[in-house]
Scaffold this motif. Structure first.
Motif, PDB file in Angstrom:
ATOM      1  N   ILE A  12       0.838  -1.205   0.000  1.00 35.69           N
ATOM      2  CA  ILE A  12       0.000   0.000   0.000  1.00 35.69           C
ATOM      3  C   ILE A  12       0.866   1.247   0.000  1.00 35.69           C
ATOM      4  CG2 ILE A  12      -1.673   1.339   1.332  1.00 35.69           C
ATOM      5  CD1 ILE A  12      -2.786  -1.338   2.370  1.00 35.69           C
ATOM      6  N   LEU A  13       1.917   1.211   0.813  1.00 32.58           N
ATOM      7  CA  LEU A  13       2.822   2.356   0.904  1.00 32.58           C
ATOM      8  C   LEU A  13       3.467   2.646  -0.444  1.00 32.58           C
ATOM      9  CD1 LEU A  13       4.336   4.450   2.600  1.00 32.58           C
ATOM     10  CD2 LEU A  13       6.024   2.681   3.128  1.00 32.58           C
ATOM     11  N   LEU A  14       3.959   1.607  -1.106  1.00 32.85           N
ATOM     12  CA  LEU A  14       4.589   1.798  -2.420  1.00 32.85           C
ATOM     13  C   LEU A  14       3.588   2.311  -3.447  1.00 32.85           C
ATOM     14  CD1 LEU A  14       6.842  -1.392  -2.565  1.00 32.85           C
ATOM     15  CD2 LEU A  14       7.570   0.980  -2.212  1.00 32.85           C
ATOM     16  N   LEU A  15       2.346   1.842  -3.358  1.00 31.92           N
ATOM     17  CA  LEU A  15       1.311   2.316  -4.276  1.00 31.92           C
ATOM     18  C   LEU A  15       1.062   3.796  -4.074  1.00 31.92           C
ATOM     19  CD1 LEU A  15      -0.899   1.791  -6.388  1.00 31.92           C
ATOM     20  CD2 LEU A  15      -2.426   1.154  -4.506  1.00 31.92           C
ATOM     21  N   LEU A  16       0.973   4.216  -2.807  1.00 34.64           N
ATOM     22  CA  LEU A  16       0.734   5.628  -2.518  1.00 34.64           C
ATOM     23  C   LEU A  16       1.880   6.490  -3.028  1.00 34.64           C
ATOM     24  CD1 LEU A  16      -0.675   5.368   1.099  1.00 34.64           C
ATOM     25  CD2 LEU A  16      -1.934   6.078  -0.937  1.00 34.64           C
ATOM     26  N   VAL A  17       3.108   6.026  -2.816  1.00 39.14           N
ATOM     27  CA  VAL A  17       4.259   6.774  -3.318  1.00 39.14           C
ATOM     28  C   VAL A  17       4.216   6.861  -4.833  1.00 39.14           C
ATOM     29  CG1 VAL A  17       6.772   6.760  -3.531  1.00 39.14           C
ATOM     30  CG2 VAL A  17       5.700   6.224  -1.338  1.00 39.14           C
ATOM     31  N   SER A  18       3.845   5.736  -5.475  1.00 39.52           N
ATOM     32  CA  SER A  18       3.752   5.709  -6.930  1.00 39.52           C
ATOM     33  C   SER A  18       2.738   6.709  -7.438  1.00 39.52           C
ATOM     34  CB  SER A  18       3.376   4.297  -7.402  1.00 39.52           C
ATOM     35  OG  SER A  18       3.123   4.276  -8.779  1.00 39.52           O
ATOM     36  N   ILE A  19       1.572   6.751  -6.772  1.00 46.64           N
ATOM     37  CA  ILE A  19       0.529   7.696  -7.163  1.00 46.64           C
ATOM     38  C   ILE A  19       1.031   9.128  -7.017  1.00 46.64           C
ATOM     39  CG2 ILE A  19      -1.728   8.628  -6.510  1.00 46.64           C
ATOM     40  CD1 ILE A  19      -2.544   5.745  -5.792  1.00 46.64           C
ATOM     41  N   SER A  20       1.725   9.366  -5.896  1.00 47.18           N
ATOM     42  CA  SER A  20       2.238  10.716  -5.658  1.00 47.18           C
ATOM     43  C   SER A  20       3.205  11.127  -6.754  1.00 47.18           C
ATOM     44  CB  SER A  20       2.934  10.766  -4.301  1.00 47.18           C
ATOM     45  OG  SER A  20       3.515  12.028  -4.074  1.00 47.18           O
ATOM     46  N   ILE A  21       4.098  10.211  -7.150  1.00 50.26           N
ATOM     47  CA  ILE A  21       5.084  10.530  -8.178  1.00 50.26           C
ATOM     48  C   ILE A  21       4.403  10.754  -9.520  1.00 50.26           C
ATOM     49  CG2 ILE A  21       7.008   9.579  -9.493  1.00 50.26           C
ATOM     50  CD1 ILE A  21       7.891   8.176  -6.905  1.00 50.26           C
ATOM     51  N   LYS A  22       3.446   9.910  -9.885  1.00 50.73           N
ATOM     52  CA  LYS A  22       2.756  10.069 -11.156  1.00 50.73           C
ATOM     53  C   LYS A  22       2.037  11.408 -11.219  1.00 50.73           C
ATOM     54  CE  LYS A  22       1.960   5.189 -12.274  1.00 50.73           C
ATOM     55  NZ  LYS A  22       0.947   4.136 -12.473  1.00 50.73           N
ATOM     56  N   GLY A  23       1.457  11.797 -10.121  1.00 52.33           N
ATOM     57  CA  GLY A  23       0.721  13.049 -10.100  1.00 52.33           C
ATOM     58  C   GLY A  23       1.611  14.247 -10.330  1.00 52.33           C
ATOM     59  N   ALA A  24       2.913  14.091 -10.108  1.00 50.00           N
ATOM     60  CA  ALA A  24       3.835  15.205 -10.272  1.00 50.00           C
ATOM     61  C   ALA A  24       4.349  15.315 -11.694  1.00 50.00           C
ATOM     62  CB  ALA A  24       5.005  15.033  -9.311  1.00 50.00           C
ATOM     63  N   LYS A  25       3.966  14.393 -12.567  1.00 48.44           N
ATOM     64  CA  LYS A  25       4.518  14.366 -13.912  1.00 48.44           C
ATOM     65  C   LYS A  25       3.846  15.332 -14.878  1.00 48.44           C
ATOM     66  CE  LYS A  25       6.426   9.682 -14.000  1.00 48.44           C
ATOM     67  NZ  LYS A  25       6.384   8.363 -14.666  1.00 48.44           N
ATOM     68  N   GLY A  26       2.733  15.920 -14.493  1.00 42.78           N
ATOM     69  CA  GLY A  26       2.055  16.824 -15.390  1.00 42.78           C
ATOM     70  C   GLY A  26       2.904  18.048 -15.663  1.00 42.78           C
ATOM     71  N   ILE A  27       3.191  18.299 -16.927  1.00 37.24           N
ATOM     72  CA  ILE A  27       4.047  19.417 -17.318  1.00 37.24           C
ATOM     73  C   ILE A  27       3.222  20.409 -18.108  1.00 37.24           C
ATOM     74  CG2 ILE A  27       5.956  20.099 -18.830  1.00 37.24           C
ATOM     75  CD1 ILE A  27       7.243  17.379 -18.127  1.00 37.24           C
ATOM     76  N   VAL A  28       3.258  21.666 -17.696  1.00 40.35           N
ATOM     77  CA  VAL A  28       2.643  22.737 -18.473  1.00 40.35           C
ATOM     78  C   VAL A  28       3.750  23.675 -18.917  1.00 40.35           C
ATOM     79  CG1 VAL A  28       1.033  24.661 -18.489  1.00 40.35           C
ATOM     80  CG2 VAL A  28       0.449  22.573 -17.254  1.00 40.35           C
ATOM     81  N   GLY A  29       3.971  23.729 -20.218  1.00 40.58           N
ATOM     82  CA  GLY A  29       4.965  24.609 -20.804  1.00 40.58           C
ATOM     83  C   GLY A  29       4.287  25.720 -21.589  1.00 40.58           C
ATOM     84  N   VAL A  30       5.095  26.508 -22.269  1.00 41.37           N
ATOM     85  CA  VAL A  30       4.557  27.635 -23.023  1.00 41.37           C
ATOM     86  C   VAL A  30       5.296  27.780 -24.344  1.00 41.37           C
ATOM     87  CG1 VAL A  30       6.110  29.374 -22.023  1.00 41.37           C
ATOM     88  CG2 VAL A  30       3.841  30.063 -22.823  1.00 41.37           C
ATOM     89  N   ASN A  31       4.562  28.191 -25.386  1.00 40.74           N
ATOM     90  CA  ASN A  31       5.149  28.528 -26.671  1.00 40.74           C
ATOM     91  C   ASN A  31       5.582  29.992 -26.645  1.00 40.74           C
ATOM     92  OD1 ASN A  31       4.564  26.243 -28.939  1.00 40.74           O
ATOM     93  ND2 ASN A  31       2.939  26.236 -27.396  1.00 40.74           N
ATOM     94  N   TYR A  32       6.839  30.221 -26.925  1.00 39.88           N
ATOM     95  CA  TYR A  32       7.425  31.563 -26.871  1.00 39.88           C
ATOM     96  C   TYR A  32       7.667  32.046 -28.301  1.00 39.88           C
ATOM     97  CZ  TYR A  32      11.187  35.039 -25.893  1.00 39.88           C
ATOM     98  OH  TYR A  32      11.989  36.162 -25.834  1.00 39.88           O
ATOM     99  N   GLY A  33       6.627  32.656 -28.899  1.00 39.96           N
ATOM    100  CA  GLY A  33       6.749  33.232 -30.232  1.00 39.96           C
ATOM    101  C   GLY A  33       7.244  34.661 -30.155  1.00 39.96           C
ATOM    102  N   MET A  34       7.927  35.106 -31.219  1.00 40.66           N
ATOM    103  CA  MET A  34       8.558  36.428 -31.195  1.00 40.66           C
ATOM    104  C   MET A  34       8.262  37.250 -32.449  1.00 40.66           C
ATOM    105  SD  MET A  34      12.204  35.350 -29.437  1.00 40.66           S
ATOM    106  CE  MET A  34      12.207  33.628 -29.926  1.00 40.66           C
ATOM    107  N   VAL A  35       7.088  37.024 -33.068  1.00 41.47           N
ATOM    108  CA  VAL A  35       6.726  37.788 -34.252  1.00 41.47           C
ATOM    109  C   VAL A  35       6.066  39.087 -33.795  1.00 41.47           C
ATOM    110  CG1 VAL A  35       5.553  37.730 -36.490  1.00 41.47           C
ATOM    111  CG2 VAL A  35       6.379  35.604 -35.461  1.00 41.47           C
ATOM    112  N   ALA A  36       6.888  39.969 -33.257  1.00 48.89           N
ATOM    113  CA  ALA A  36       6.398  41.218 -32.673  1.00 48.89           C
ATOM    114  C   ALA A  36       7.548  42.209 -32.585  1.00 48.89           C
ATOM    115  CB  ALA A  36       5.809  40.969 -31.279  1.00 48.89           C
ATOM    116  N   ASP A  37       7.210  43.491 -32.437  1.00 47.80           N
ATOM    117  CA  ASP A  37       8.234  44.531 -32.339  1.00 47.80           C
ATOM    118  C   ASP A  37       8.231  45.226 -30.986  1.00 47.80           C
ATOM    119  OD1 ASP A  37       5.938  46.051 -32.442  1.00 47.80           O
ATOM    120  OD2 ASP A  37       6.405  47.039 -34.342  1.00 47.80           O
ATOM    121  N   ASN A  38       7.556  44.637 -30.004  1.00 50.05           N
ATOM    122  CA  ASN A  38       7.427  45.300 -28.708  1.00 50.05           C
ATOM    123  C   ASN A  38       7.737  44.381 -27.529  1.00 50.05           C
ATOM    124  OD1 ASN A  38       5.232  43.589 -28.936  1.00 50.05           O
ATOM    125  ND2 ASN A  38       3.706  45.110 -28.314  1.00 50.05           N
TER     126      ASN A  38
END
Length: 382
Positions: A12-38
């Motif tokens: 049970i302990l290992l399962l809980l740790v596994s769940i905790s680790i999986k939950g941390a894998k969500g990655i939110v990144g950003v697209n950095y476009g530069m078609v601008a003059d400001n």
């Protein structure tokens, strides 16, 4: 005295740790476009992302040396892009090696480059030569990386538009356009599988959105959609789009390849008459998007999954051609004030996380401690 099997509690302990680790894998990144003059300088942008936001991944649309230098020693993972018009040149190994020597190697290891994206939505163009050269170019670039022992660190892939599908409704009937599957898609997917690289897709639920489907696109309560082939229920449009892609991959035997959302977003302004293109809707979509893709809710066909996701985009780009919405995807103004708040800035995220998840975290660790107590007690009894 009650004796408890320590192996059960340890499991049970290992399962809980596994769940905790999986939950941390969500990655939110950003697209950095530069078609601008400001826009601010890349140095200021890199420092802002590192110090003031939770963004840990960024995509740039070229290999701009100033940007790659700016992100050095920040730890931010970078995906660089080879523009479409350069693809044909990169089918020659010597050219690819020189390209790597000029554009990538000078920035390693200080800059954390994790992917080279070959073009953008190439298969949705009408350029037959470019389409024909796409997979060979990807293969040659990978070979150049192998020669530098960088193929494990830097992966090669390419983003696709949903126009790649001839069928997307119902989601379980997702299918690639005729001609793509045998001549381009299958060699491309074989390459991705062989190199352990993800399939990148650019879903935009706002496209073609109507008054009737606005709630469905914005993750709001709605009448929902049932896939009549599977009887699975869809509560939002993004899940339906992702499952259509998954179904198309599965149909030709590539369900094992990971799916990454390379671009998605919602404009804060559009042309007159366009539904839901306003600041409030953009904020709602992107905030709920972040919550959804990192929640491990997954989709009906891909349950219990997080999705690496890149929001488009970091800034409004005032020089982009096309309709009004193309210039109004930005999360931030050039002075780094938010166009709207979706919880990316660090202080608000920390406060929100402490308030929302504090109790859950406390009970999680209490349960872990309880499990360990039983394990130790059982060990002493034996």
């Amino acid at each position: 005295m009650l004796h408890v099997n320590s192996r059960i509690f340890l499991s049970i302990l290992l399962l809980l740790v596994s769940i905790s680790i999986k939950g941390a894998k969500g990655i939110v990144g950003v697209n950095y476009g530069m078609v601008a003059d400001n826009l601010p300088t890349p140095g200021l942008v890199a420092r802002f992302l590192q110090e003031s936001t939770i963004i840990s991944h960024v995509r740039i649309f070229d290999t701009d040396p100033d940007s790659l230098k700016a992100f050095a020693n920040t730890g931010i993972a970078i995906s660089v892009t080879i523009p479409n018009d350069q693809i044909s040149s990169l089918t020659d190994l010597e050219f690819a090696q020189n390209w790597l020597l000029t554009n990538i190697l000078p920035h390693l290891p200080d800059s954390n480059i994790i992917r080279i994206l070959v073009g953008n939505e190439v298969l949705s163009t009408a350029n037959k030569l470019m389409i024909t050269n796409l997979v060979p170019a990807m293969d040659i670039i990978h070979t150049a990386l192998v020669n530098e022992s960088l193929d494990k660190q830097i992966k090669v892939t390419t983003p696709h538009s949903l126009g790649l599908l001839v069928t997307s409704s119902p989601p379980s009937a997702g299918k690639f356009r005729q001609g793509y599957d045998n001549h381009v898609i299958e060699p491309l997917l074989n390459f991705l599988r062989a190199t352990d690289s993800p399939f990148l897709i650019n879903p935009y639920p706002f496209l073609g959105c109507s008054n009737e489907t606005l709630d469905y696109a914005l993750f709001r309560p709605n009448s929902q959609v049932v896939d009549e082939l599977t009887n699975l229920t869809y509560t939002n449009m993004l899940d339906a789009q992702l499952d259509a892609v998954y179904s198309a991959l599965k149909l030709i035997g590539f369900a094992d390849i990971d799916i990454v959302i390379a671009e998605t977003g919602w404009p804060s302004k559009g042309d007159q008459g366009q539904v839901g293109l306003d600041v409030e809707s953009a904020a709602e979509y992107n905030k709920k998007l972040m919550q959804h893709v990192t929640s491990m809710a997954g989709t009906p066909l891909m349950p219990d999954r997080t999705f690496e996701t890149y929001i488009f985009g970091l800034f409004n780009e005032n020089l982009k051609p096309g309709p009004v919405n193309e210039r109004n995807f930005g999360l931030f103004h050039p002075n780094f004030t938010p166009v709207y708040d979706i919880g990316i800035l660090r202080p608000k995220i920390a406060a929100s996380a402490a308030s929302k998840h504090g109790d859950n975290t406390k009970y999680f660790f209490m349960l872990m401690l309880l499990c360990l107590t039983f394990v130790l007690a059982d060990a002493n009894c034996n």
